[in-house]
Design a protein around this motif. Sequence first.
Motif, mmCIF file in Angstrom:
data_model
loop_
_atom_site.group_PDB
_atom_site.id
_atom_site.type_symbol
_atom_site.label_atom_id
_atom_site.label_comp_id
_atom_site.label_asym_id
_atom_site.label_seq_id
_atom_site.Cartn_x
_atom_site.Cartn_y
_atom_site.Cartn_z
ATOM 1 N N GLN A 129 45.472 -43.718 20.862
ATOM 2 C CA GLN A 129 45.782 -45.147 20.919
ATOM 3 C C GLN A 129 47.204 -45.659 21.241
ATOM 4 O O GLN A 129 48.102 -44.732 20.920
ATOM 5 N N THR A 156 50.437 -44.978 18.627
ATOM 6 C CA THR A 156 49.640 -44.257 17.273
ATOM 7 C C THR A 156 49.944 -42.865 17.127
ATOM 8 O O THR A 156 49.344 -42.069 18.255
ATOM 9 N N ARG A 201 50.447 -37.051 12.393
ATOM 10 C CA ARG A 201 50.256 -37.817 11.082
ATOM 11 C C ARG A 201 50.560 -37.045 9.944
ATOM 12 O O ARG A 201 51.286 -37.717 8.924
ATOM 13 N N ALA A 236 52.769 -39.278 20.532
ATOM 14 C CA ALA A 236 52.168 -40.714 20.747
ATOM 15 C C ALA A 236 52.279 -40.867 22.086
ATOM 16 O O ALA A 236 53.007 -40.725 22.933
#
Length: 101
Positions: free
Chosen positions: A54, A57, A61, A72
């Motif tokens: 996305q 995003t 993480r 990203a």
Amino acid sequence: MAAVSIPLNAVAYQSLSVPLSGHVIRLVLQQRGTGLFASLWCDGAACLLGVLCQDRTWLVRKACYGLPGDFAFVDTEGTDDPDYTGLAGRFVLVYEEGRNV
């Protein structure tokens, strides 16, 4: 550390290996009907499989996945989620070392 741009091709399925942070990162991108998905390996060990990509995003993480940084996609013309047709220009994949720690 500054973000590094990973060059991609505008194809629906691609696999590439990139040396990053002292490791060999294998990246597989696959366009499906529901979006663009990424799978990542670090030095031959699978870390993340089938993650939806996305706009702006981070993919990883968490440090527990064994990757030395995070990736990203950035839409350079707006805020759309990436699709394979724009991978050689509009949608840029960036890597940042230590981002997921």
